[in-house]
Design a protein around this motif. Structure first.
Motif: not given
Length: 405
Positions: A102, A127, A349, A353
């Protein structure tokens, strides 16, 4: 653009500016004296240009810790985005699985998304944790029997965290998976050694901390890796051959090289050798620590993933309560002569997040080799002044009669 003594330039993650004086001078002198096409003819100037090109391949292969007995596998292109658009589709085919993160720039995200949509490739996006780092264990868990490639950045262009590439590389080596890294933010700032880090393919750009010009970058490919040709055309070599050459560097190079960029990268290497990458990093991180310390004292500032600056680049992202990032950036520029970068930084991304997509991203300060403590003081002062103005505005609004709102 205002000269550096007036404009406080803190957007070095976008491009390093200014460049060392020697880079400007060498570019100009080389192009005036030797600005001919290398390798296409046998006269002396063409041979001299070709020698510089070949010597830079060797020099950068050594700089990146690649296979020094195969410098022809250092291939030049436009920039890191161009390089990644050769590497990612050139390593993946229908049925393959790719792992990325991410933290990536769109130069990784978009080629992967196109392959998922149009090319039968599967992808996993891993992530990062609350401090901004990828856990190598999460990479290991994501590996499948059909995983062909892990591609990730070495350092985030948004939050500045340095990723555990060596640990990820060890996992990839054990599992028989290739590892490609995007070094756009780290080449010239952090020492890189592909062999020690188990990196199979490295992409780079020249105009950031390598201190070269815009319009040049490339790929360093280890000897055991083969990247498919995605383009074809002139090379100036074996012209009678009806197909594009399979040998490196021509396998991944097309047409006349950017020799002004080559000259700039050569001079940039001279400057990095004279200054020392570690010394430059120490200077930049000292300024980053000063910036973080100053911003933390300002009410309303929210910093992202920089509680510790260990394993970090001199790139700091923040927001200011009650204001959009773009407005803060405009006020820093117009009122305080401080240039930053605002928005999503071509890395959606990360912001998704972090939860900053809805507020249109963040303000990014990115420090370079030619910044000073005075520049950092001015940036802190600018944010402090904007925060004070914003707090006063909110107070006045809260105290105003209902009908006046």
């Amino acid at each position: 653009m205002e000269p550096m003594d007036k404009l406080i330039y803190l957007d070095n993650a976008a491009t390093a500016w200014p460049k060392p004086e020697g880079v400007y001078q060498y570019m100009m002198d080389f192009y005036r004296s030797t600005g001919v096409n290398p390798g296409r003819s046998g006269f002396d100037l063409a041979l001299e240009a070709g020698t510089l090109l070949d010597n830079l391949r060797k020099r950068l292969t050594r700089f990146f810790g690649g296979d020094e007995d195969a410098p022809e596998r250092l291939c030049f292109g436009y920039n890191a985005t161009d390089a990644l658009n050769l590497v990612i589709p050139g390593l993946l085919v229908s049925g393959d699985h790719v792992i990325t993160t991410n933290l990536e720039h769109n130069s990784v995200i978009r080629p992967i998304n196109h392959l998922v949509r149009d090319g039968g490739v599967e992808a996993t996006f891993v992530p990062f944790d609350g401090a901004g780092f990828i856990d190598p264990g999460d990479i290991a868990k994501a590996i499948r029997p059909n995983t062909r490639l892990v591609v990730m950045n070495h350092g985030s262009n948004v939050i500045g965290t340095l990723q555990p590439v060596k640990e990820v590389g060890a996992i990839c080596r054990e599992k028989g998976v290739l590892l490609a890294i995007d070094s756009a933010q780290t080449a010239g700032v952090v020492p890189i050694h592909m062999r020690e880090m188990n990196v199979d393919v490295l992409t780079f750009t020249g105009h950031k901390s390598l201190m070269g010009s815009m319009g040049i970058g490339g790929i360093c490919v280890r000897k055991h890796v083969e990247i498919r040709q995605l383009r074809s055309g002139g090379t100036g070599v074996h012209s009678v051959h009806p197909y594009h050459l399979e040998e490196y560097p021509w396998r991944l190079e097309y047409g006349t090289p950017n020799m002004v960029g080559v000259a700039a990268l050569w001079a940039g290497q001279d400057w990095l050798d004279s200054e020392g990458v570690e010394n430059i990093r120490t200077h930049e991180m000292k300024l980053a620590a000063k910036l973080v310390e100053g911003l933390r004292r300002i009410a309303g500032v929210k910093l992202y993933c920089c509680d510790s600056l260990e394993h970090h680049l001199p790139t700091i992202a923040m927001n200011l309560q009650g204001l959009e990032a773009a407005d803060v950036g405009t006020m820093l520029d117009v009122d305080h002569n401080v240039a930053t970068r605002t928005g999503l930084h071509c890395a959606p991304l990360v912001h998704k997040q972090l939860g900053t997509v809805g507020i249109n991203g963040a303000v990014r300060f990115s420090i370079g080799a030619f910044n000073t403590e005075a520049h950092i003081d001015a940036a802190i002062h600018g944010v402090e002044a904007i925060a004070g103005w914003s707090a006063t505005r909110r107070t006045v609004k809260e105290l105003a009669p209902v009908g006046a709102r």
